[in-house]
Design a protein around this motif. Sequence first.
Motif, PDB file in Angstrom:
ATOM      1  N   LEU A  99       0.819  -1.215   0.000  1.00  0.00           N
ATOM      2  CA  LEU A  99       0.000   0.000   0.000  1.00  0.00           C
ATOM      3  C   LEU A  99       0.854   1.267   0.000  1.00  0.00           C
ATOM      4  CD1 LEU A  99      -2.899  -1.024   2.391  1.00  0.00           C
ATOM      5  CD2 LEU A  99      -3.052  -0.544  -0.061  1.00  0.00           C
ATOM      6  N   MET A 100       1.926   1.267   0.770  1.00  0.00           N
ATOM      7  CA  MET A 100       2.797   2.439   0.802  1.00  0.00           C
ATOM      8  C   MET A 100       3.463   2.657  -0.561  1.00  0.00           C
ATOM      9  SD  MET A 100       2.494   3.921   3.725  1.00  0.00           S
ATOM     10  CE  MET A 100       0.774   3.462   3.596  1.00  0.00           C
TER      11      MET A 100
ATOM     12  N   MET B  49      -2.320 -11.761  -8.280  1.00  0.00           N
ATOM     13  CA  MET B  49      -2.513 -10.317  -8.453  1.00  0.00           C
ATOM     14  C   MET B  49      -1.201  -9.573  -8.204  1.00  0.00           C
ATOM     15  SD  MET B  49      -6.104  -9.529  -6.560  1.00  0.00           S
ATOM     16  CE  MET B  49      -7.253 -10.880  -6.404  1.00  0.00           C
ATOM     17  N   GLN B  50      -0.498  -9.956  -7.146  1.00  0.00           N
ATOM     18  CA  GLN B  50       0.771  -9.303  -6.817  1.00  0.00           C
ATOM     19  C   GLN B  50       1.792  -9.496  -7.929  1.00  0.00           C
ATOM     20  OE1 GLN B  50       0.390  -9.834  -1.983  1.00  0.00           O
ATOM     21  NE2 GLN B  50       1.706 -11.219  -3.067  1.00  0.00           N
TER      22      GLN B  50
ATOM     23  N   ILE C 151      -5.137  -3.558  -7.923  1.00  0.00           N
ATOM     24  CA  ILE C 151      -4.856  -3.102  -6.556  1.00  0.00           C
ATOM     25  C   ILE C 151      -6.150  -2.955  -5.760  1.00  0.00           C
ATOM     26  CG2 ILE C 151      -4.787  -0.592  -6.988  1.00  0.00           C
ATOM     27  CD1 ILE C 151      -2.323  -2.396  -4.683  1.00  0.00           C
ATOM     28  N   ARG C 152      -7.232  -2.512  -6.414  1.00  0.00           N
ATOM     29  CA  ARG C 152      -8.527  -2.432  -5.719  1.00  0.00           C
ATOM     30  C   ARG C 152      -9.001  -3.825  -5.300  1.00  0.00           C
ATOM     31  NH1 ARG C 152      -9.357   1.532  -9.517  1.00  0.00           N
ATOM     32  NH2 ARG C 152     -10.446   0.143 -10.948  1.00  0.00           N
TER      33      ARG C 152
ATOM     34  N   TRP D 223      -9.586  -5.431  -1.508  1.00  0.00           N
ATOM     35  CA  TRP D 223     -10.841  -6.048  -1.085  1.00  0.00           C
ATOM     36  C   TRP D 223     -10.657  -7.509  -0.682  1.00  0.00           C
ATOM     37  CZ3 TRP D 223     -14.596  -3.556   0.830  1.00  0.00           C
ATOM     38  CH2 TRP D 223     -14.873  -2.265   0.419  1.00  0.00           C
ATOM     39  N   PHE D 224      -9.785  -8.233  -1.370  1.00  0.00           N
ATOM     40  CA  PHE D 224      -9.521  -9.628  -1.008  1.00  0.00           C
ATOM     41  C   PHE D 224      -8.798  -9.724   0.331  1.00  0.00           C
ATOM     42  CE2 PHE D 224      -9.963 -12.753  -4.699  1.00  0.00           C
ATOM     43  CZ  PHE D 224     -10.975 -12.027  -5.295  1.00  0.00           C
TER      44      PHE D 224
END
Length: 159
Positions: free
Chosen positions: A34-35, A107-108, A133-134, A138-139
């Motif tokens: 996130l950062m 996803m990553q 990223i959204r 949420w996951f």
Amino acid sequence: MNATMTLYFFIKYLHVLGAIVILGTGAGIAFFMLMAHRTGDAAFIARAAAIVVFADMLFTLTAVLLQPVTGGLLMMLSATGFAERWILISLMLYAVAGLFWVPVIFMQIEMRDLARLAAEKDQPLPPRYFALIRRWIWFGFPGFGSVMMILWLMIAKPF
């Protein structure tokens, strides 16, 4: 102290350590990802995501694979069965966590690759990155929330 109790406590230590690794790595990965995302810098995001993917494979995957082994051994050594509701609920939550964690890994990887490509081409991050990223965020809620509930069930054994 007899050998069975010594073995039991050693396995319990490994089991608790595995839970700590899953929670700690999950929280750390979420924070760093996130950062990095907040910077909007594709090159930085790509580097951070590469470390996140590596950490997930090294730490989280190892702990995730060992938890059922140590948990099963603890059940066997303590003569605890699946009739214990807290164990059944924990196993269901473990499955829920896994159903959300496995896609997050992919996803990553994709976010890392998209950020690398954007950085190499000196272009902005593509819309697909932002969709991922959204979804990744949420996951995280049900995945991480399930693990938090499992930890509570392991400690409290309420049922």
